[in-house]
Scaffold this motif. Structure first.
Motif, PDB file in Angstrom:
ATOM      1  N   SER A 155     -61.910  40.526  35.945  1.00 17.81           N
ATOM      2  CA  SER A 155     -60.643  41.230  35.810  1.00 17.81           C
ATOM      3  C   SER A 155     -60.169  41.125  34.372  1.00 17.81           C
ATOM      4  O   SER A 155     -60.504  40.165  33.667  1.00 17.81           O
ATOM      5  CB  SER A 155     -59.597  40.599  36.745  1.00 17.81           C
TER       6      SER A 155
ATOM      7  N   ARG B  39     -56.977  40.855  33.843  1.00 15.50           N
ATOM      8  CA  ARG B  39     -55.735  40.088  33.961  1.00 15.50           C
ATOM      9  C   ARG B  39     -55.969  38.653  33.513  1.00 15.50           C
ATOM     10  O   ARG B  39     -56.951  38.026  33.891  1.00 15.50           O
ATOM     11  CB  ARG B  39     -55.225  40.115  35.397  1.00 15.50           C
TER      12      ARG B  39
ATOM     13  N   TYR C 289     -57.092  35.591  35.687  1.00 12.67           N
ATOM     14  CA  TYR C 289     -58.484  35.480  36.120  1.00 12.67           C
ATOM     15  C   TYR C 289     -59.418  35.194  34.950  1.00 12.67           C
ATOM     16  O   TYR C 289     -60.632  35.354  35.057  1.00 12.67           O
ATOM     17  CB  TYR C 289     -58.933  36.756  36.826  1.00 12.67           C
TER      18      TYR C 289
ATOM     19  N   VAL D 183     -62.587  33.112  35.613  1.00 13.73           N
ATOM     20  CA  VAL D 183     -63.451  33.561  36.702  1.00 13.73           C
ATOM     21  C   VAL D 183     -64.428  34.592  36.137  1.00 13.73           C
ATOM     22  O   VAL D 183     -64.026  35.525  35.448  1.00 13.73           O
ATOM     23  CB  VAL D 183     -62.635  34.184  37.856  1.00 13.73           C
TER      24      VAL D 183
ATOM     25  N   THR E 217     -64.505  29.282  37.963  1.00 12.72           N
ATOM     26  CA  THR E 217     -65.142  29.861  39.142  1.00 12.72           C
ATOM     27  C   THR E 217     -66.178  30.893  38.727  1.00 12.72           C
ATOM     28  O   THR E 217     -65.884  31.792  37.934  1.00 12.72           O
ATOM     29  CB  THR E 217     -64.115  30.524  40.083  1.00 12.72           C
TER      30      THR E 217
ATOM     31  N   GLN F  15     -68.741  33.745  40.457  1.00 16.53           N
ATOM     32  CA  GLN F  15     -68.909  34.475  41.717  1.00 16.53           C
ATOM     33  C   GLN F  15     -70.076  35.434  41.618  1.00 16.53           C
ATOM     34  O   GLN F  15     -70.467  35.834  40.528  1.00 16.53           O
ATOM     35  CB  GLN F  15     -67.635  35.212  42.099  1.00 16.53           C
TER      36      GLN F  15
ATOM     37  N   GLU G 176     -69.475  31.935  45.766  1.00 19.76           N
ATOM     38  CA  GLU G 176     -68.757  31.430  44.608  1.00 19.76           C
ATOM     39  C   GLU G 176     -69.100  29.967  44.378  1.00 19.76           C
ATOM     40  O   GLU G 176     -69.481  29.247  45.301  1.00 19.76           O
ATOM     41  CB  GLU G 176     -67.244  31.600  44.735  1.00 19.76           C
TER      42      GLU G 176
ATOM     43  N   ARG H  70     -67.200  26.756  42.470  1.00 18.04           N
ATOM     44  CA  ARG H  70     -66.004  26.226  41.815  1.00 18.04           C
ATOM     45  C   ARG H  70     -66.422  25.025  40.990  1.00 18.04           C
ATOM     46  O   ARG H  70     -67.072  24.102  41.499  1.00 18.04           O
ATOM     47  CB  ARG H  70     -64.968  25.819  42.875  1.00 18.04           C
TER      48      ARG H  70
END
Length: 163
Positions: A67, A69, A72, A75, A110, A112, A154, A156
């Protein structure tokens, strides 16, 4: 086998291996290898790796933002591709292990992946590297006119974002 940072001049071999993955029909929704500029813009500037043996490029891995944003920012989505002639030799595992270490150094908490259910080697690789199964996105998109499911995994980090 050596794992090193990917360079722009690796692109012809990276693209060839990407095309092999696309041809399997179970590695990606993409149906054609993009131009380098497009691929470059869609991936993070770090976490770009290649596996080599001598002069032979055996596979590659890269991270994409999930993303734009800022929440995130820690991630990333994983891509790992291994040349057809190098599959089953531990190349994917070495790439993934280095990708995880590099991502954590860069503050990624994270990782994914979305994997076709038929891609059992990729699922096994992710599970071996500490990814957990999240669920299945049923009929999420079409590839070659056929609706495909996507299995979500995912990982973490245990060292980044644990406070």
């Amino acid at each position: 086998m050596t794992i090193r940072k990917m360079h722009a001049d690796d692109w012809p071999e990276v693209a060839r291996i990407y095309a092999e993955g696309i041809a399997t029909g179970i590695a990606t929704f993409e149906t054609a290898v993009p131009e380098y500029t497009s691929w470059d813009q869609g991936h993070l500037p770090y976490g770009r790796l290649v596996a080599t043996s001598g002069e032979t490029l055996q596979g590659w891995a890269a991270l994409s933002p999930v993303s734009g944003r800022c929440v995130y920012g820690g991630v990333a989505e994983v891509s790992v591709y291994v040349s057809a002639r190098s599959r089953g030799m531990g190349v994917g595992l070495k790439l993934m292990q280095q990708l995880i270490a590099d991502s954590e150094r860069e503050g990624i908490w994270t990782l994914q992946s979305g994997i076709f259910p038929e891609n059992t080697p990729s699922i096994r690789l992710h599970e071996k590297c500490g990814f957990r199964f999240l669920g299945i996105r049923k009929r999420i998109a079409r590839r070659d006119g056929i609706w495909k499911d996507n299995v979500l995994y995912e990982r973490r980090s245990e060292i980044v974002g644990v406070d």
